[in-house]
Design an enzyme around this catalytic site. Structure first.
Site, mmCIF file in Angstrom:
data_model
loop_
_atom_site.group_PDB
_atom_site.id
_atom_site.type_symbol
_atom_site.label_atom_id
_atom_site.label_comp_id
_atom_site.label_asym_id
_atom_site.label_seq_id
_atom_site.Cartn_x
_atom_site.Cartn_y
_atom_site.Cartn_z
ATOM 1 N N CYS A 44 -7.207 2.607 12.968
ATOM 2 C CA CYS A 44 -6.697 1.795 14.064
ATOM 3 C C CYS A 44 -7.602 0.580 14.237
ATOM 4 O O CYS A 44 -8.814 0.721 14.428
ATOM 5 C CB CYS A 44 -6.683 2.624 15.343
ATOM 6 S SG CYS A 44 -6.243 1.665 16.813
ATOM 7 N N TYR B 122 0.821 -1.217 0.000
ATOM 8 C CA TYR B 122 0.000 0.000 0.000
ATOM 9 C C TYR B 122 0.852 1.263 0.000
ATOM 10 O O TYR B 122 0.428 2.281 -0.558
ATOM 11 C CB TYR B 122 -1.018 -0.019 1.152
ATOM 12 C CG TYR B 122 -2.123 -1.000 0.849
ATOM 13 C CD1 TYR B 122 -3.104 -0.691 -0.098
ATOM 14 C CD2 TYR B 122 -2.146 -2.264 1.427
ATOM 15 C CE1 TYR B 122 -4.082 -1.612 -0.432
ATOM 16 C CE2 TYR B 122 -3.121 -3.183 1.102
ATOM 17 C CZ TYR B 122 -4.090 -2.856 0.169
ATOM 18 O OH TYR B 122 -5.053 -3.766 -0.178
ATOM 19 N N ASN C 156 -12.676 2.829 -6.085
ATOM 20 C CA ASN C 156 -11.262 3.220 -6.148
ATOM 21 C C ASN C 156 -10.789 3.791 -4.818
ATOM 22 O O ASN C 156 -11.537 4.484 -4.131
ATOM 23 C CB ASN C 156 -11.052 4.247 -7.263
ATOM 24 C CG ASN C 156 -11.386 3.673 -8.622
ATOM 25 O OD1 ASN C 156 -11.472 2.448 -8.767
ATOM 26 N ND2 ASN C 156 -11.577 4.529 -9.602
ATOM 27 N N VAL C 157 -9.532 3.533 -4.494
ATOM 28 C CA VAL C 157 -8.975 4.016 -3.233
ATOM 29 C C VAL C 157 -8.097 5.247 -3.462
ATOM 30 O O VAL C 157 -7.513 5.779 -2.518
ATOM 31 C CB VAL C 157 -8.209 2.888 -2.494
ATOM 32 C CG1 VAL C 157 -9.173 1.798 -2.056
ATOM 33 C CG2 VAL C 157 -7.096 2.298 -3.351
ATOM 34 N N LEU D 48 -14.210 0.169 -21.330
ATOM 35 C CA LEU D 48 -13.313 0.083 -22.484
ATOM 36 C C LEU D 48 -13.893 -0.864 -23.534
ATOM 37 O O LEU D 48 -13.893 -0.585 -24.720
ATOM 38 C CB LEU D 48 -11.943 -0.400 -22.016
ATOM 39 C CG LEU D 48 -10.801 -0.345 -23.013
ATOM 40 C CD1 LEU D 48 -10.606 1.063 -23.556
ATOM 41 C CD2 LEU D 48 -9.511 -0.835 -22.358
ATOM 42 N N HIS E 61 -14.633 1.164 -0.794
ATOM 43 C CA HIS E 61 -13.488 0.283 -0.484
ATOM 44 C C HIS E 61 -12.378 1.011 0.274
ATOM 45 O O HIS E 61 -11.249 0.528 0.327
ATOM 46 C CB HIS E 61 -12.925 -0.334 -1.782
ATOM 47 C CG HIS E 61 -13.830 -1.373 -2.387
ATOM 48 N ND1 HIS E 61 -13.655 -1.891 -3.646
ATOM 49 C CD2 HIS E 61 -14.928 -1.997 -1.886
ATOM 50 C CE1 HIS E 61 -14.603 -2.785 -3.909
ATOM 51 N NE2 HIS E 61 -15.396 -2.862 -2.863
ATOM 52 N N CYS F 258 -9.085 0.705 18.153
ATOM 53 C CA CYS F 258 -10.127 1.620 18.648
ATOM 54 C C CYS F 258 -11.011 2.187 17.541
ATOM 55 O O CYS F 258 -12.008 2.851 17.819
ATOM 56 C CB CYS F 258 -9.505 2.759 19.453
ATOM 57 S SG CYS F 258 -8.721 4.028 18.436
ATOM 58 N N CYS G 33 -5.321 6.101 20.579
ATOM 59 C CA CYS G 33 -5.230 5.192 21.737
ATOM 60 C C CYS G 33 -3.811 4.673 21.973
ATOM 61 O O CYS G 33 -3.540 4.018 22.982
ATOM 62 C CB CYS G 33 -6.192 4.008 21.583
ATOM 63 S SG CYS G 33 -5.655 2.747 20.404
HETATM 64 P P1 OAD Z 1 -10.926 -4.401 -12.576
HETATM 65 O O1 OAD Z 1 -9.463 -4.372 -12.852
HETATM 66 O O2 OAD Z 1 -11.534 -5.685 -12.160
HETATM 67 O O3 OAD Z 1 -11.719 -3.916 -13.877
HETATM 68 C C1 OAD Z 1 -11.337 -2.741 -14.570
HETATM 69 C C2 OAD Z 1 -12.296 -2.523 -15.724
HETATM 70 O O4 OAD Z 1 -11.965 -1.285 -16.341
HETATM 71 C C3 OAD Z 1 -12.223 -3.600 -16.805
HETATM 72 O O5 OAD Z 1 -13.541 -4.003 -17.161
HETATM 73 C C4 OAD Z 1 -11.537 -2.886 -17.980
HETATM 74 O O6 OAD Z 1 -12.009 -3.331 -19.240
HETATM 75 C C5 OAD Z 1 -11.940 -1.451 -17.739
HETATM 76 N N1 OAD Z 1 -10.992 -0.461 -18.283
HETATM 77 C C6 OAD Z 1 -9.636 -0.540 -18.367
HETATM 78 N N2 OAD Z 1 -9.119 0.588 -18.886
HETATM 79 C C7 OAD Z 1 -10.170 1.415 -19.126
HETATM 80 C C8 OAD Z 1 -10.301 2.732 -19.681
HETATM 81 N N3 OAD Z 1 -9.250 3.458 -20.066
HETATM 82 N N4 OAD Z 1 -11.553 3.254 -19.784
HETATM 83 C C9 OAD Z 1 -12.649 2.539 -19.394
HETATM 84 N N5 OAD Z 1 -12.582 1.307 -18.873
HETATM 85 C C10 OAD Z 1 -11.376 0.747 -18.737
HETATM 86 O O7 OAD Z 1 -11.200 -3.229 -11.522
HETATM 87 P P2 OAD Z 1 -12.484 -2.977 -10.603
HETATM 88 O O8 OAD Z 1 -13.729 -3.435 -11.272
HETATM 89 O O9 OAD Z 1 -12.423 -1.575 -10.138
HETATM 90 O O10 OAD Z 1 -11.008 -4.028 -4.486
HETATM 91 O O11 OAD Z 1 -12.168 -3.927 -9.374
HETATM 92 C C11 OAD Z 1 -13.065 -3.987 -8.303
HETATM 93 C C12 OAD Z 1 -12.336 -4.193 -7.009
HETATM 94 O O12 OAD Z 1 -11.492 -5.337 -7.104
HETATM 95 C C13 OAD Z 1 -11.376 -3.079 -6.632
HETATM 96 O O13 OAD Z 1 -12.003 -2.024 -5.961
HETATM 97 C C14 OAD Z 1 -10.390 -3.762 -5.739
HETATM 98 C C15 OAD Z 1 -10.189 -5.009 -6.558
HETATM 99 O O14 OAD Z 1 -9.701 -6.093 -5.919
HETATM 100 C C16 OAD Z 1 -10.268 -4.121 -3.358
HETATM 101 O O15 OAD Z 1 -9.057 -4.021 -3.358
HETATM 102 C C17 OAD Z 1 -11.069 -4.378 -2.144
HETATM 103 ZN ZN ZN Z 2 -6.445 3.371 18.319
#
Ligand code: OAD
Ligand code: ZN
Length: 228
Positions: free
Chosen positions: A113, A53, A89-90, A198, A105, A116, A135
């Protein structure tokens, strides 16, 4: 007045230089998610998880919002009805573009923490022994929702989906629940649904409409039609 609920995923930030997860070369093709994105992985090797991270935080801190983030901020400012952005997104690129977003997320720029529950601005680098400012426990962690944990603000999001007239999923593969189920919840509540990605994702068939292309082009074009 039309209420719009938007779910965003990694694809929205891809053109800002932040990698996606499941595409070719994506984060989960290079890292084992059970090692770096689960509470069990953190308990086993906190240094490895903080390193992961810390690197992502450093990347994200140098990233700029792209035309998709700006267009969504514009929509939020100018649409006469409510526009709710829920992001998986983070990074903070929606905020950097001037929008407000619900971070289901968590956020890279926040620490919390495990003892706490306090949360605060994360330093650029975090280490397992960092004491909690509230804490004092050495139980600090990134304020990120890991696999096996419950996403944030789900009841707030459910209420928004219940009253949505239009639901858009942008740049997300639809592979991770509960976010992947929002399209069904919104449709059940009567919303029209659109996937903007995409390419058509594996779950594109769940949506009424599909727009394909890079987010930096397709999102501004979509926003323009909504605002005109
Ligand atoms: P993914 O990597 O699973 O999917 C990304 C999507 O974005 C795919 O469908 C791609 O086709 C599309 N894509 C890529 N480039 C693009 C562009 N320039 N324009 C438009 N679309 C594009 O990512 P997420 O769906 O965000 O969670 O993943 C969901 C969660 O899984 C995340 O929040 C994370 C991950 O593990 C945690 O970490 C808890
Ligand atoms: Zn604490």
């Amino acid at each position: 007045m039309q209420k719009i609920v938007i779910l965003t995923g990694a694809g929205v930030s891809a053109e800002s230089g932040l990698g996606t997860f499941r595409d070719k070369g994506g984060v989960w093709t290079r890292y084992d998610l059970t090692e770096v994105a689960t509470p069990e992985g953190f308990a086993r090797d906190p240094v490895k998880v903080h390193d992961f991270y810390n690197a992502r935080r450093k990347n994200a801190s140098g990233a700029e919002p792209n035309a998709a983030h700006f267009a969504l901020a514009d929509l939020q400012a100018r649409h006469p009805g409510e526009v709710v952005i829920v992001t998986q997104n983070v990074d903070n690129l929606h905020e950097a573009a001037g929008a407000t977003a619900i971070h289901m997320h968590g956020r890279l720029d926040r620490a919390c923490c495990a003892a706490c529950g306090a949360d605060w601005q994360a330093p650029l680098e975090m280490f397992p022994d960092d004491p909690c400012p509230s804490c004092g426990a050495s139980a600090t962690r990134p304020d990120i929702v890991w696999f096996g944990e419950i996403p944030k603000a789900l009841h707030v999001i459910a209420a928004h989906l219940e009253t949505a007239d239009l639901f858009a999923a942008i740049g997300t593969s639809g592979q991770v629940y509960p976010a992947a189920g929002f399209v069904t919840e919104a449709a059940r509540a009567g919303a029209r649904t659109v996937e903007i990605n995409l390419e058509a994702s594996d779950v594109a068939g769940l949506f009424d409409d599909r727009l394909t292309g890079p987010a930096s082009e397709s999102v501004p074009a979509w926003v323009e039609t909504l605002l005109s």
